[in-house]
Design an enzyme around this catalytic site. Sequence first.
Site, short mmCIF file in Angstrom:
data_model
loop_
_atom_site.label_atom_id
_atom_site.label_comp_id
_atom_site.label_asym_id
_atom_site.label_seq_id
_atom_site.Cartn_x
_atom_site.Cartn_y
_atom_site.Cartn_z
N TYR A 483 70.05 15.13 19.57
CA TYR A 483 71.36 14.49 19.35
C TYR A 483 72.38 15.62 19.37
O TYR A 483 73.03 15.93 18.39
CB TYR A 483 71.41 13.75 18.01
C1 LIG Z 1 69.87 5.50 24.64
C2 LIG Z 1 69.27 6.70 24.00
C3 LIG Z 1 68.15 6.56 23.22
C4 LIG Z 1 67.55 7.66 22.65
N1 LIG Z 1 66.46 7.48 21.85
C5 LIG Z 1 65.88 8.54 21.30
C6 LIG Z 1 64.73 8.40 20.48
O1 LIG Z 1 64.25 7.29 20.23
N2 LIG Z 1 64.16 9.51 19.94
C7 LIG Z 1 64.67 10.75 20.19
O2 LIG Z 1 64.09 11.73 19.71
N3 LIG Z 1 65.77 10.92 20.95
C8 LIG Z 1 66.38 9.85 21.51
N4 LIG Z 1 67.49 10.04 22.27
C9 LIG Z 1 67.97 11.40 22.54
C10 LIG Z 1 67.19 11.99 23.73
O3 LIG Z 1 65.91 12.38 23.30
C11 LIG Z 1 67.89 13.23 24.29
O4 LIG Z 1 69.17 12.88 24.77
C12 LIG Z 1 67.06 13.90 25.39
O5 LIG Z 1 67.48 15.24 25.54
C13 LIG Z 1 67.18 13.15 26.68
O6 LIG Z 1 66.41 13.71 27.71
P1 LIG Z 1 66.81 13.37 29.23
O7 LIG Z 1 65.87 14.07 30.10
O8 LIG Z 1 66.96 11.89 29.37
O9 LIG Z 1 68.22 13.91 29.23
P2 LIG Z 1 69.00 15.03 30.23
O10 LIG Z 1 70.45 14.77 29.99
O11 LIG Z 1 68.51 14.99 31.61
O12 LIG Z 1 68.59 16.40 29.57
C14 LIG Z 1 68.90 16.76 28.24
C15 LIG Z 1 68.92 18.28 28.11
O13 LIG Z 1 67.68 18.82 28.52
C16 LIG Z 1 67.82 19.65 29.67
N5 LIG Z 1 66.72 19.35 30.60
C17 LIG Z 1 66.47 18.14 31.17
N6 LIG Z 1 65.38 18.23 31.94
C18 LIG Z 1 64.93 19.50 31.86
C19 LIG Z 1 63.85 20.19 32.47
N7 LIG Z 1 63.02 19.57 33.29
N8 LIG Z 1 63.70 21.50 32.20
C20 LIG Z 1 64.54 22.13 31.36
N9 LIG Z 1 65.58 21.52 30.77
C21 LIG Z 1 65.78 20.22 31.01
C22 LIG Z 1 69.17 19.27 30.24
O14 LIG Z 1 69.74 20.29 31.03
C23 LIG Z 1 69.96 18.95 29.00
O15 LIG Z 1 70.39 20.12 28.38
C24 LIG Z 1 68.11 8.94 22.86
C25 LIG Z 1 69.25 9.08 23.62
C26 LIG Z 1 69.84 7.97 24.19
C27 LIG Z 1 71.06 8.13 25.00
#
Ligand SMILES: Cc1cc2nc3c(=O)[nH]c(=O)nc-3n(C[C@H](O)[C@H](O)[C@H](O)COP(=O)(O)OP(=O)(O)OC[C@H]3O[C@@H](n4cnc5c(N)ncnc54)[C@H](O)[C@@H]3O)c2cc1C
Length: 542
Positions: A483
Amino acid sequence: MKYSEFYSFFPCFIAFLISFSLAASAYNHEHFLHCFSLHLSNTSSISNIIYTQNNPSYVSILNSTIMNSRFAISSSTSKPLIIITPFNASEVEATVVCSKKYGLQIRTRSGGHDSEGLSYLSPVPYVIIDLRNVRSIEVDVAEKTAWVQAGATLGEVYFRIYEKSSTLGFPAGLCYTVGVGGHFSGGGYGILLRKYGLAADNILDAHIVDAKGRILDRKSMGEDLFWAIRGGGAVSFGVVLAWKIRLVPVPSNITVFSVVRDLEKPETKKLVHQWQYVADKFHEDLLLSVRIQAANSTTKGNTKPLLQAFFNSVFLGRVEKLLPLMQKSFPKLRIVKGDCFEMSWIQYILLVNGFSLGTPPNALLDRSKPQGRPMSFIAKADYIEEPIPEDVLEKLWKRLYEEKVGIASFQLFPYGAKMSEIPESQIPFPHRAGNLYEFTYLVRWNEDGNVTATERHWDWIRNAYAYMTPFVSINPRGAYLNYRDLDLGRNNNKGTVSYAQASAWGRSYFKDNFDRLVHVKTKVDPTNFFRNEQSIPPLPLR
Ligand SMILES: Cc1cc2nc3c(=O)[nH]c(=O)nc-3n(C[C@H](O)[C@H](O)[C@H](O)COP(=O)(O)OP(=O)(O)OC[C@H]3O[C@@H](n4cnc5c(N)ncnc54)[C@H](O)[C@@H]3O)c2cc1C
Ligand SMILES: *[C@@H]1O[C@H](CO)[C@@H](O)[C@H](O)[C@H]1NC(C)=O
Ligand SMILES: *[C@@H]1O[C@H](CO)[C@@H](O)[C@H](O)[C@H]1NC(C)=O
Ligand SMILES: *[C@@H]1O[C@H](CO)[C@@H](O)[C@H](O)[C@H]1NC(C)=O
Ligand SMILES: *[C@@H]1O[C@H](CO)[C@@H](O)[C@H](O)[C@H]1NC(C)=O
Ligand SMILES: *[C@@H]1O[C@H](CO)[C@@H](O)[C@H](O)[C@H]1NC(C)=O
Ligand SMILES: *[C@@H]1O[C@H](CO)[C@@H](O)[C@H](O)[C@H]1NC(C)=O
């Protein structure tokens, strides 16, 4: 009770009004493309993976996983010079090598749920590596493990496991659109947290491309780096290509309930207050969270606001076992059989994501952005070590009335059980024994891009957060990397980070693990190639 009440707390999606203008740098497309093709053995695929700003698909690719419409594309939002959608490691490698050569930063995007949009926004000229095509999943039922590529979504992971076994699961978040690249590398929690810990606690191996463009696995990266990317944010260290995860058993029937109580009533206020004393001590198979939100009640044509407390529970077993447990542990909630539903693990995942009963589980494979829910949001998190007095909570709940437009809520998510057994330094995520629950503030709204509205929501959430200061963890005040909160040690948004700023948010997210993260960063990326507004700084600071 209606099934619709099960909607998960977080709308399965999220965006920030950083308006950066791109310095038209010395960067030259032709040079970059030339470099890129030199690093690939098969150049015939280049046109399928590179999107420059004049490519007709550029905008839709960029938009496709902007999960917080606070960052909806406009003339003032920052945009990448190129989006690269690799299929394999060598294409990621080539991007790293050539971006470095031409002084471009990299933003890596898996699911695009970053609260502050850091996976697709940058104040300096940049390239997005979008891992949408790197998403295969191989489940090994006998070994109870799976290799999951970083661009896969949680929905894909849950479905692919279910396809092979309905009694295996994985302890991660609920929203099916979340990407495993960001989620696993920042911790990742969901309803199996009390029994099995975080997603990051259940990672066995990983493949990553480092700042030198090398492809490393656990053995070749070494235990320091492998430690850092499980909860410390892999983004500071490289691009994760895949994770090997440990699957966990789930019973073929779980029992769930979601009961709503009128929070205007004194007994409900007491119930929420009491919850703080018991929820972290429940049996490890029982997880009972509380969500507080405002609704409208209409009587005789008069609409008046009403505060509601939702008690949402998942029990890893049959209803016959749950009822005596509730009677023993939290009798005042008066749960009866009629409140409870038995279902399979995968059905529950579908339900909390708003799919109607009977939807085939392969609906979880849909990678398009869910429509029709408020999309702009801001979230903050706190960790609670001591029960908060009832009158303090009551004043906080009243703030939900102030939020005139939009939907605000608070979620109380219990810790204890497995979370208390894992040592604070096992992985970078440090919030373990001593925490009763995680407290989340969430506000969502519909007026995308309206600066006045956005400011109003910021004020609201910052005020609520400030009000809570005396009652939450301090020195440092805990926060959760997934978050992401740029208010912590707020910086100048120029992409540089002073040590004092880094230490402020670094200790909130990681406590003393921050020092080891700085040490690992210094060793594997001393020139700070992989960086963003809240990345781990190397020593000496640049
Ligand atoms: C609708 C919603 C529901 C959620 N529910 C939960 C939940 O139930 N439990 C929980 O713990 N969290 C939850 N979250 C938070 C979520 O875990 C984080 O936002 C998480 O970082 C999302 O990962 P992403 O790959 O989708 O996001 P992205 O925006 O793609 O990445 C997030 C961060 O990680 C980096 N990153 C992404 N992929 C890689 C990679 N392959 N290698 C290195 N760095 C990388 C990105 O550059 C960025 O800094 C929720 C968020 C939302 C919006
Ligand atoms: C990487 O994927 C491309 C398709 O985009 C393919 O042409 C190439 O051969 C692959 N390279 C390797 C090493 O697998
Ligand atoms: C090169 O890539 C193209 C397009 O992805 C593919 O059709 C072709 O088979 C690849 N050739 C080799 C030798 O891998
Ligand atoms: C981005 O996607 C959303 C739907 O998720 C849509 O409403 C919006 O118009 C799109 N923006 C652009 C610039 O295409
Ligand atoms: C309550 O009703 C008002 C007026 O119709 C509306 O603006 C507000 O968004 C509603 N609040 C909730 C929580 O539904
Ligand atoms: C409970 O489990 C049994 C056997 O494992 C199964 O037949 C039944 O369908 C399950 N019930 C529900 C509601 O999923
Ligand atoms: C933005 O929202 C405010 C109310 O919050 C409203 O008064 C204003 O008209 C809106 N502006 C635009 C451009 O919609």
